[in-house]
Motif scaffolding. Structure first.
Motif, mmCIF file in Angstrom:
data_model
loop_
_atom_site.group_PDB
_atom_site.id
_atom_site.type_symbol
_atom_site.label_atom_id
_atom_site.label_comp_id
_atom_site.label_asym_id
_atom_site.label_seq_id
_atom_site.Cartn_x
_atom_site.Cartn_y
_atom_site.Cartn_z
ATOM 1 N N ASP A 22 0.799 -1.218 0.000
ATOM 2 C CA ASP A 22 0.000 0.000 0.000
ATOM 3 C C ASP A 22 0.833 1.270 0.000
ATOM 4 O O ASP A 22 0.303 2.356 -0.132
ATOM 5 N N PRO A 63 -6.038 -2.881 -2.695
ATOM 6 C CA PRO A 63 -7.365 -3.173 -2.140
ATOM 7 C C PRO A 63 -8.477 -2.683 -3.069
ATOM 8 O O PRO A 63 -8.292 -1.758 -3.864
ATOM 9 N N LEU A 64 -9.626 -3.302 -2.946
ATOM 10 C CA LEU A 64 -10.801 -2.882 -3.696
ATOM 11 C C LEU A 64 -11.249 -1.512 -3.205
ATOM 12 O O LEU A 64 -10.795 -1.037 -2.158
ATOM 13 N N ASP A 66 -13.783 -0.576 -1.702
ATOM 14 C CA ASP A 66 -14.375 -0.582 -0.361
ATOM 15 C C ASP A 66 -13.351 -0.915 0.725
ATOM 16 O O ASP A 66 -13.680 -1.027 1.897
ATOM 17 N N GLY A 67 -12.077 -1.061 0.324
ATOM 18 C CA GLY A 67 -11.005 -1.299 1.286
ATOM 19 C C GLY A 67 -10.694 -2.757 1.567
ATOM 20 O O GLY A 67 -9.717 -3.064 2.242
ATOM 21 N N THR A 68 -11.503 -3.673 1.048
ATOM 22 C CA THR A 68 -11.237 -5.096 1.283
ATOM 23 C C THR A 68 -10.097 -5.577 0.392
ATOM 24 O O THR A 68 -9.850 -5.034 -0.683
ATOM 25 N N SER A 69 -9.421 -6.604 0.864
ATOM 26 C CA SER A 69 -8.308 -7.180 0.104
ATOM 27 C C SER A 69 -8.825 -7.927 -1.112
ATOM 28 O O SER A 69 -9.942 -8.439 -1.105
ATOM 29 N N ARG A 70 -7.992 -7.985 -2.107
ATOM 30 C CA ARG A 70 -8.334 -8.779 -3.289
ATOM 31 C C ARG A 70 -8.155 -10.250 -2.950
ATOM 32 O O ARG A 70 -7.477 -10.607 -1.996
ATOM 33 N N SER A 88 -0.267 -12.472 -3.817
ATOM 34 C CA SER A 88 -1.132 -11.438 -3.247
ATOM 35 C C SER A 88 -0.744 -11.047 -1.826
ATOM 36 O O SER A 88 -1.129 -9.989 -1.353
#
Length: 102
Positions: A22, A63-64, A66-70, A88
């Motif tokens: 990030d 991250p997507l 919405d903040g979630t991990s791929r 990943s």
């Protein structure tokens, strides 16, 4: 962080780098990992865009919205004499490409 840095003249079967995805461009981390492994300046390496689209690589595991991990996954490509595999979880593995003697 480089898990194993070979001594001069040593060819390691692989090098693993654990980047912080990030805060850094993944394409730049690949170039840095190869440079460290080969004990060369990143400026001495071929541009990564000759092997893979750096913008696509940089966005692959971000991250997507919405903040979630791929989802789990990996990508592999050849770069500067190495088979590069990135997972990943942020691991970059370098394995020397097989070379055929002339």
């Amino acid at each position: 962080m480089v898990d194993h840095e070979p001594s001069p003249g040593e060819t390691a079967p692989h090098t693993a780098v654990i980047p912080t995805l990030d805060t850094a461009r993944l394409s730049a981390l690949v170039v840095e990992a190869v440079a460290v492994h080969d004990q060369r300046s990143p400026d001495d390496l071929e541009p990564i865009y000759q092997s893979i689209n750096p913008d696509a690589l940089d966005s692959l595991f971000t991250p997507l919205t919405d903040g979630t991990s791929r989802a789990d996954g990996h990508v592999s490509f050849a770069y500067c004499g190495y088979h590069v595999t990135i997972t990943s979880d942020g691991t970059i593995d370098l394995e020397p490409l097989e070379t055929t003697p002339p």
